[in-house]
Design an enzyme around this catalytic site. Structure first.
Site, mmCIF file in Angstrom:
data_model
loop_
_atom_site.group_PDB
_atom_site.id
_atom_site.type_symbol
_atom_site.label_atom_id
_atom_site.label_comp_id
_atom_site.label_asym_id
_atom_site.label_seq_id
_atom_site.Cartn_x
_atom_site.Cartn_y
_atom_site.Cartn_z
ATOM 1 C CG ASP A 175 -3.442 -4.664 0.844
ATOM 2 O OD1 ASP A 175 -3.110 -3.928 1.827
ATOM 3 O OD2 ASP A 175 -2.899 -5.153 -0.186
ATOM 4 C CG ASP B 128 -2.106 1.168 1.172
ATOM 5 O OD1 ASP B 128 -1.739 1.807 0.408
ATOM 6 O OD2 ASP B 128 -2.995 0.916 2.001
ATOM 7 C CG ASP C 18 -1.996 -2.616 7.684
ATOM 8 O OD1 ASP C 18 -1.161 -1.814 8.607
ATOM 9 O OD2 ASP C 18 -2.877 -2.261 6.922
ATOM 10 C CG ASP D 289 -1.016 -7.760 -1.569
ATOM 11 O OD1 ASP D 289 -1.764 -8.532 -2.572
ATOM 12 O OD2 ASP D 289 -1.423 -6.483 -1.553
ATOM 13 C CG ASP E 274 2.981 -37.588 -25.419
ATOM 14 O OD1 ASP E 274 4.112 -37.867 -25.177
ATOM 15 O OD2 ASP E 274 2.438 -37.776 -26.480
ATOM 16 C CG ASP F 42 0.786 -5.052 3.534
ATOM 17 O OD1 ASP F 42 0.195 -4.799 4.474
ATOM 18 O OD2 ASP F 42 1.099 -4.039 2.707
ATOM 19 C CB SER G 61 3.737 -40.221 -27.871
ATOM 20 O OG SER G 61 2.954 -39.340 -28.524
#
Length: 844
Positions: free
Chosen positions: A117, A59, A65, A122, A677, A115, A392
């Site tokens: 928000d 922020d 925070d 985040d 594969d 942090d 394959s």
């Protein structure tokens, strides 16, 4: 005409034999072939989150925070977190967390700084810290460097030995299986009337860390009060967890305008009981307080599951494959005597192990592999082969061949004609309304049976029609009849386990499918083929599902549509979306290796991870995800990495960013396998054949790749170098890159552990001129038949073309057959060298 690029001295046979005689060593170094029981002590780990400094939040208008999350999934299923410190660049918590750890497993702590928000938290950075090396009784304070040099997180660790007696585990040195507990119980409804409130109520019962996520049990009306509702959970004995009960009210609301119905759930009451408080082997009545004078009565019984594991832990070959090898040696010995014109049959110890490998390439690979095998049969070499491994499109050829348990004992031209009829027929009916209805009925039945269903399963049903044009009820385990007398080579089908949002170049684990077992040699973990796609936990079979039909495996083995957009760019324009790498997580090693407590050689270095951010992660996932990757139940779920797994060369832990260095994120911690594969890693099953347990002497590598004739060798060389697997040096001239020949021989004359590689690119080198070795084409029709370029712009042999005209099919089969016949001398020379190496080994 024999053309080869020969590595080593001018006379490789003599030189190799002399060096082998002087430097003879044991070839078979399997490390830890069998599982074993180990006892290890318990420790009490205290983690104190002290403070952080100079934190720059996300922020721009305020300071961060911050809070910290702690995860130690080998000890607790719960993610712990500190309180939030608002608006501070230097938050201080001084909060303490306790864990009980078992010393048998690799205990790796994850510390993530967030942090908080208003809408979303985040993640700023996380630290992955291996507690191996902590000394009991000695506190350790660490200041972890974060995003910037001045950003730090201070944490104090304290380890002490637990008073509990050492606990026993089962391990193969890579994986650890804890004792597994089964918790069975019922809700007693005697006082259910006290719990019913307005709305539709139900109980939600869960045990964090258990295999079963959550059990929902509706509250019964008064007439059903005497009905006991059962539940069951499976969890590790060492896991610190709890039995949680929630009483939930669900209210149904209908919109008066749109008439949409919505359900809103509210937790009314909840309560928990520590799992360790439950006595083992004794049924007890338990009252769980729900608060406000409410409770629920349970009758439960926790008991330890005894008996052998339902998966096989070990790096040796399964007993069925070992039995096959003993029988096959007799077949190969007799064939070598005839082919090499020997006076007598070689002894069993002298018989070399020969493997034939087929690359991917769709129907082109299927068709070409028929031709290559036909050429080997005409040289009387099929009985000299021990293993047949494919990837394959080659696996499609193999799965068709092994429907006949005597296929290699018969003239292969019959099988070739049958395949031509299928490949040259129209595929339009495979998408008719009737066929589509069948597809979705099959997939719906799978889903209703509790199986994971994906686009790969639909692709498998489509492949079934392309190859068979009928419903094929056969299963892979049916092929046991094809090897029970060692009458055919041992088939191995390859796939790789990937992550949905990670490139196969960065992470791919090879999975082998055989008639007897499916498993990973990387982890030394295998299940019976009949049990593949059943549900396992902690090495125990929890829920048995029927073995899938082979068409679903064909969908996995040849799942070309599991490509990500990044893979598509890589294959189409030759390079991936390299800019995506800058959008992912940034991983840095932040260990101070000079510190005394970091000197344990089994300890992983501390790593700091900086997330790329939510928006960038979404962007990366869009380009790298494989939304069509097949999902199946992970039979390794609930197993943990052994504390010394880093010593195994099968793991690339020395690379700072490789997933192998993050044990909490490796496959045993996942619920699902994403099998695709193998071409998304290496387009040939070399990694399965180069395992020391198989002790292969000669590899005939048939490459049907579109362009890039030597790429599989170069990628295999890199793979082997990272894991210290013997493999010859691949040096190819620019001329050979641009105009490859029919056959190349690669070997290491100084190291007899290194297999001899004969590599056959799919090229029209001399076939255009010769209809058979030494026999030139004469008529215009013969010349026209041989005058074609496999990789021409208008070529019918492109990978996504699933239908060939009969003459196109015949031409590709004959080209592949001719290329083998024309290099008979090279193949026989390799067999002679391998036989003489084995003879010298057995006589020293």
């Amino acid at each position: 005409m024999f053309r080869q690029a020969l590595l080593g001295q001018p006379s490789p046979l003599v030189a190799a034999l002399l060096l082998f005689h002087r430097k003879e060593r044991r070839r078979k170094d399997t490390g830890l072939p069998h599982w074993r029981r180990e006892k290890h002590p318990y420790y009490d780990l205290t983690v104190k989150i002290l403070r952080a400094r100079n934190i720059k939040g996300t922020d721009l208008l305020s300071k961060a925070d911050c809070y910290v999350e702690l995860r130690l999934p080998t000890a607790s299923p719960i993610t712990y977190r500190t309180r939030v410190i608002d608006n501070s660049s230097d938050p201080e918590w001084n909060e303490t967390f306790h864990f009980k750890i078992h010393n048998a497993v690799k205990n790796t702590m994850e510390l993530a700084l967030f942090d908080e928000d208003v809408l979303i938290s985040d993640e700023l950075a996380s630290v992955v810290f291996d507690v191996t090396g902590l000394k009991a009784g000695h506190p350790l304070k660490e200041s972890f460097k974060l995003k910037e040099d001045d950003e730090e997180l201070d944490v104090e660790f304290f380890l002490k030995k637990s008073a509990d007696a050492p606990g026993e585990v089962i391990t193969n040195g890579a994986l650890v299986a804890y004792p597994c507990l089964s918790l069975q119980g019922v809700i007693k409804n005697d006082e259910m009337s006290n719990l019913r409130e307005q709305g539709s109520n139900q109980f939600k019962i869960s045990v964090p860390g258990a295999y079963e996520k959550q059990v929902c049990i509706p509250c019964k009306p008064e007439s059903d009060q005497n009905c006991a509702v059962p539940f069951v959970f499976h969890i590790g004995k060492e896991m610190c967890s709890q039995l949680s009960v929630e009483l939930e009210r669900t209210i149904t609301v209908q919109d008066g305008v749109s008439h949409d119905v919505e359900e809103h759930s509210t937790v009314l009451r909840s309560g928990t009981v520590p799992f360790h408080s439950l006595p083992l082997g004794k049924e007890i009545d338990l009252t769980v307080p729900l608060g406000k004078e409410l409770s629920v009565d349970l009758r439960v019984k926790a008991e330890q599951i005894t008996g052998d594991l339902d998966i096989r832990l070990g790096f040796d070959l399964c007993k069925e494959e070992q039995g096959f090898l003993e029988k096959r040696k007799n077949v190969v010995s007799q064939a070598l005597k005839k082919t090499l014109k020997l006076r007598e049959d070689p002894d069993k110890d002298e018989v070399p192990v020969v493997a034939v490998l087929g690359s991917g390439g769709g129907i082109r690979a299927l068709t070409s592999f028929y031709g290559s095998l036909l050429g080997l049969q005409q040289l009387n070499l099929l009985d000299c082969i021990t293993y047949l491994a494919g990837i394959s499109g080659t696996t499609w050829c193999m799965s068709m061949l092994y429907q006949d348990s005597e296929w290699s004992c018969k003239d292969l031209r019959g099988a070739v004609i049958n395949a031509r009829d299928k490949i040259s027929s129209s595929k339009v009916a495979g998408f008719s309304s009737e066929r589509l209805k069948y597809y979705f009925q099959e997939l719906s039945a799978m889903e209703n049976a509790g199986r994971k269903v994906s686009f790969t399963d639909l692709w498998g049903l489509i492949v079934e029609y392309f190859l068979q044009q009928k419903v094929d009820q056969s299963k892979l385990s049916d092929q046991q009849n094809a090897v029970k007398r060692a009458q055919n080579p041992y088939p191995i089908y390859a796939a790789v386990n990937v992550r949905p949002n990670i490139s196969g170049d960065d992470f791919a684990e090879w999975c082998e499918f055989t008639p007897f077992e499916v498993g990973f040699r990387k982890y030394g973990a295998f299940v019976r083929t009949e049990d593949f796609d059943s549900e396992f936990f902690m090495g125990r079979l929890i829920k048995k599902h029927p073995e899938p039909r082979i068409c679903y495996l064909q969908g996995i083995w040849g799942s070309a549509f599991a490509a990500s957009l990044d893979d598509v760019f890589l294959k189409v324009i030759g390079s991936g979306l390299t800019f995506l790498e800058s959008l992912g997580d940034v991983v840095r090693v932040i260990d101070d290796c000079r510190r005394f407590h970091f000197r344990d050689p089994m300890r992983l270095k501390t790593r700091m991870v900086i997330p790329g951010g939510l928006l960038l992660q979404i962007f990366q996932d869009f380009f790298k995800s494989r939304v069509t990757a097949g999902e199946t139940f992970n039979f390794m779920q609930g197993l943990y990495l052994h504390k010394d797994y880093v010593s195994l060369k099968k793991f690339v832990t020395w690379k700072g960013t490789h997933l192998d260095a993050f044990p909490n994120q490796l496959t045993p911690m996942e619920e699902t396998l994403y099998l695709v594969d193998g071409g998304f890693s290496i387009n040939s099953p070399f990694p399965l054949m180069l395992q020391p347990e198989r002790d292969v002497d000669v590899i005939l590598s048939f490459n049907y790749s579109w362009e890039a004739p030597f790429e599989v060798l170069e990628l295999t060389q890199k793979y082997c170098k990272e894991r210290e697997i013997p493999f010859p040096q691949i040096n190819v001239s620019k001329e050979d890159e641009e105009n490859p020949k029919e056959c190349y021989v690669f070997m290491d004359a100084e190291n007899p552990k290194t297999p001899i590689i004969l590599h056959f690119p799919l090229v029209n080198d001399t076939f255009c001129t010769y209809k058979a070795p030494g026999v030139e084409r004469e008529s215009e029709e013969e010349k026209a038949f041989g005058d074609f370029e496999v990789e021409a712009k208008d070529s019918p042999y492109r990978t996504l073309n699933f239908t060939f005209e009969p003459h196109e099919f015949n031409r590709l089969v004959e080209l592949s057959c001719y290329n083998v016949l024309n290099n008979k001398d090279a193949i026989l020379d390799a067999l002679r060298l391998a036989l003489n190496r084995r003879r010298l080994k057995s006589r020293t």
